[in-house]
Write a protein that holds these residues in place. Structure first.
Motif: not given
Length: 363
Positions: A91-111
């Motif tokens: 019944m926990d609806a808080d754990v539902d997420f859409e896959a993807g990277v938010h535009p404000s996130a910083v992800v190194h190219p080597d990650a």
């Protein structure tokens, strides 16, 4: 999320009775439950308040007389509180997420991000970090360089994972948890007062002002599968070797695990527990709230400490400990009872002294 009574019972391995097609939208306490909610009446004293609400169905114990409570249907479980674990997950609806990277996130190219990973706003993922499939990172999570994170992790807001950390599958960290901060390790050029007090049990000797030199933390942290960290809990990395936490361990809020600590499997570490550096803890250990554990001690398997216990020496397997310093719980309770009798004992002694004094005066 909506389920029928039968669907819930089947998922929990429980028994559905009555109208098994009742649709449930959420959970509620018995007195507050509406017609589309499942009332959580895990024992008779809770079930007695069902008439104050409007529930048509409830989660009850295995032989509960469910019809006597005016219910149209029920889920009967042999251990209702354990059934709550699976039910709350459904019944926990808080754990539902859409896959993807938010535009404000910083992800190194080597990650490296696995399939279905969700990266929230303002997250930072450094070079060489790897997050396996199904990971869910809420806002402002930091993952240090070369950290390896297992499948289906759930990192709440503001979680910090340090460099080179190794974390297994199904890891959960509540807001503000930190893994891989430097250990609290400092030393003076000459033997200091703290070391002399430790050796002498109280004598500082001749004190002199000295500055503290920092011992850098070159190790990392290893965490097994199915581990959970509470809010603002901290796990320090090791000085040279790694700090290690086994599979299935659960930590409450504000716990502190020092550098080089080794913790076994399926331990329960309650709120405000502090474990000092290089301590070893066995499997299935429970440390009650505000337990303090000194450095370089060993706690055996299946040990339980009561709240605010202070462990200053090794504890054999299977012991139940309480007090400061920690002793066996039954002995500590006996000592406490004796301590409470002291005022009466002193009063009796004073009365006896007066009687003896009067006897000498009369002589």
């Amino acid at each position: 999320m909506t389920y029928t009574i039968k669907q819930i019972a089947d998922a929990l391995g429980a028994k559905a009775v009555g109208d098994v097609d009742i649709v449930i939208h959420s959970l509620a306490e018995p007195a507050a439950a509406s017609a589309d909610q499942l009332a959580l009446a895990l024992k008779p004293e809770f079930a007695n308040t069902l008439t104050e609400g409007h529930a048509k169905a409830a989660l009850l114990w295995s032989d509960a007389p469910w019809q006597e409570y005016g219910l149209s249907g029920a889920i009967l479980a042999s251990r209702p509180r354990f059934a709550m674990a699976g039910l709350s997950a459904m019944m926990d609806a808080d754990v539902d997420f859409e896959a993807g990277v938010h535009p404000s996130a910083v992800v190194h190219p080597d990650a490296v991000l696995g399939d279905g990973v969700s990266i929230g706003p303002l997250c930072v993922i450094e070079a060489g970090a790897q997050i396996a499939a199904g990971g869910r990172l809420c806002a402002q999570v930091f993952i240090g360089r070369d950290a390896l994170i297992g499948e289906n992790v759930y990192l709440r807001e503001g979680v910090r994972i340090g460099a080179r950390t190794r974390i297994g599958a199904n890891f959960i960290a509540q807001p503000g948890a930190t893994v891989g901060g430097d250990g609290f390790s400092f030393v003076t050029p000459e033997q200091g007062a703290v070391e002399r007090v430790r050796d002498s049990l109280g004598d500082q000797g001749e004190t002199q002002a000295q500055s503290w030199a920092r011992i850098h933390s070159l190790g990392a942290v290893q965490i097994g599968d199915n581990v959970e960290l509470g809010a603002n809990t901290c796990v320090d990395r090791g000085n040279v070797r790694d700090t290690v936490i086994g599979n299935g361990c659960k930590f409450d809020n504000l716990a502190q695990i020092g550098h080089n600590v080794v913790i076994g499997d399926d331990c329960l570490i309650c709120a405000q527990v502090g474990v000092a550096g290089s301590t070893r803890i066995g499997n299935n250990v429970v440390l009650g709230g505000q337990t303090g554990v000194s450095d370089n001690v060993f706690i055996g398997d299946n040990v339980i400490t009561g709240g605010a216990t202070k462990v200053l020496s090794n504890v054999p397997a299977g012991r139940v400990m309480l007090g400061y310093p920690a002793v066996k719980m039954d002995k500590q309770i006996e000592l406490h009872k004796l301590l409470r009798r002291l005022p009466r004992l002193f009063k009796d002694v004073a009365t006896l002294q007066k009687g003896v004094s009067k006897s000498h005066d009369s002589d």
